[in-house]
Enzyme design. Sequence first.
Site, PDB file in Angstrom:
ATOM      1  N   HIS A 125      -3.416  14.892  78.774  1.00  0.00           N
ATOM      2  CA  HIS A 125      -4.103  15.618  77.698  1.00  0.00           C
ATOM      3  C   HIS A 125      -4.448  17.005  78.236  1.00  0.00           C
ATOM      4  CE1 HIS A 125      -7.542  16.590  75.024  1.00  0.00           C
ATOM      5  NE2 HIS A 125      -7.137  15.615  74.228  1.00  0.00           N
ATOM      6  N   ASP A 137      -8.768   9.984  84.169  1.00  0.00           N
ATOM      7  CA  ASP A 137      -9.181  10.297  82.807  1.00  0.00           C
ATOM      8  C   ASP A 137      -9.148   8.981  82.024  1.00  0.00           C
ATOM      9  OD1 ASP A 137      -9.228  10.849  80.112  1.00  0.00           O
ATOM     10  OD2 ASP A 137      -7.782  12.490  80.191  1.00  0.00           O
ATOM     11  N   GLN A 164      -9.053   7.013  77.020  1.00  0.00           N
ATOM     12  CA  GLN A 164      -8.399   6.041  76.128  1.00  0.00           C
ATOM     13  C   GLN A 164      -8.385   4.623  76.688  1.00  0.00           C
ATOM     14  OE1 GLN A 164      -7.355   6.696  73.095  1.00  0.00           O
ATOM     15  NE2 GLN A 164      -7.525   8.917  73.136  1.00  0.00           N
ATOM     16  N   LYS A 212     -15.082   7.594  71.850  1.00  0.00           N
ATOM     17  CA  LYS A 212     -13.841   6.809  71.786  1.00  0.00           C
ATOM     18  C   LYS A 212     -14.103   5.345  72.142  1.00  0.00           C
ATOM     19  CE  LYS A 212     -11.014  10.801  72.993  1.00  0.00           C
ATOM     20  NZ  LYS A 212     -10.269  11.189  71.801  1.00  0.00           N
ATOM     21  N   CYS A 253      -2.856  17.142  71.590  1.00  0.00           N
ATOM     22  CA  CYS A 253      -3.367  17.862  72.773  1.00  0.00           C
ATOM     23  C   CYS A 253      -2.581  17.485  74.029  1.00  0.00           C
ATOM     24  CB  CYS A 253      -4.857  17.608  72.998  1.00  0.00           C
ATOM     25  SG  CYS A 253      -5.876  18.224  71.677  1.00  0.00           S
TER      26      CYS A 253
END
Length: 405
Positions: free
Chosen positions: A123, A200, A203, A226, A364
């Site tokens: 991203h 990261d 998600q 999220k 993104c």
Amino acid sequence: MAFDPRAMREQFPILQQSVHGKPLVYLDNGATTQKPNVVIEAIDNYYRNDNSNVHRGAHTLADRATINFENARQSVQRFINAKHSEEIIWTRGTTESINLVAQSFGGKFIGAGDEIIVSAMEHHANIVPWQMLCERTGATLKVIPVSDAGELDMDAFASLLNSKVKLVSVVHVSNALGTVNPVADIIQQAHAVGAKVLIDGAQSVAHFNVDVQALDADFYAFSAHKVFGPTGIGCVYGKKALLDDMPPVQGGGEMIEKVSFNGTTYQGLPFKFESGTPNIAGVIGFGAAVEFVMAQDRDAVQAYEDELLQYAHEKAEQCEGLRIIGTARKKAGVLSFLLDGAHPADVGMLLDQQGVAVRTGHHCAMPIMDQFQIPGTARASFSIYNTKADVDALFAAIEKVKMFL
Ligand code: PLP
């Protein structure tokens, strides 16, 4: 007991509505998840009953607000199995978390001639802060290539590793492709050359258990919104010894110990990274969200979500004129696709007319879209409250889109 998505759905008031006269089928969970009653009520309760600034009040409301605020930190600590609660630093979300590490850790420990590794499926939030750091310091950004299926080339990764690499920063689950990356392996290999690793987790945390100690991650970043929490709040986990060694990035109230014109001293963890009045309601909502997730049978939820994604993939494979972007062996939550001859934006708009919410565009993640030589995709992303009926509704709507276009 088997997981019951319909009972789960009842807990999300927003899902009980119609859009364009059709029952809402919300498949944009990669962008943001909906909020269950417990999260909405926690935020409502804070503003109705406890609203006060934290850490410095000498009255009952301030005490209550502070207790709930710090309890949320402990909830997030348990959620990712951090060793200490002060290893959880509040930020505005994943983006700010990565920027914090880039500025603080990067500013102190990364210099000219050093290397930083990211992957081609990142991203923008996990690309641009490192590009900016490289511009400032003279370090070099290296990129792990991604295969046509959307998997990291682990041989190429191994060949990028050397003693100049100071940081590896990769996504746990790709928001554009759904790929679940082998982060434990990446961390182990990076540590072998002395590099630190940031994951990261924007998600991942909503889909499966994450244990930062078992992974041995140095930093782990994610956003509350999220994972069923509010927007504008998130956190970065960092190992205590690392965070202790890192300078603050913003100065102001809350983060100081003593201020004088002869010199200022800073608070310890976590407060040295949390200047100013924080997003108190957001933190409390975040705490409620992770408690909500931890109250589920996570293995059952994961098995259910895997089955749902598999079902969506099977339908996609049978759908004429549909091309799946991202066919990694291990995926979570995301079905990105293109329809022959149709621009993703038109597909999204026509699906919306039928009550089906998906996201369209580059997500993104322009570099990976460039690699596939596409302007973007339509992306259906699934969550705990989606059902096979939602998948059926998506594909019925896709058939109509194909007739329109
Ligand atoms: N990383 C990934 C993989 C994401 O999917 C996102 C959001 O879509 C981000 C980072 C940025 O998260 P936020 O906008 O909440 O800071």
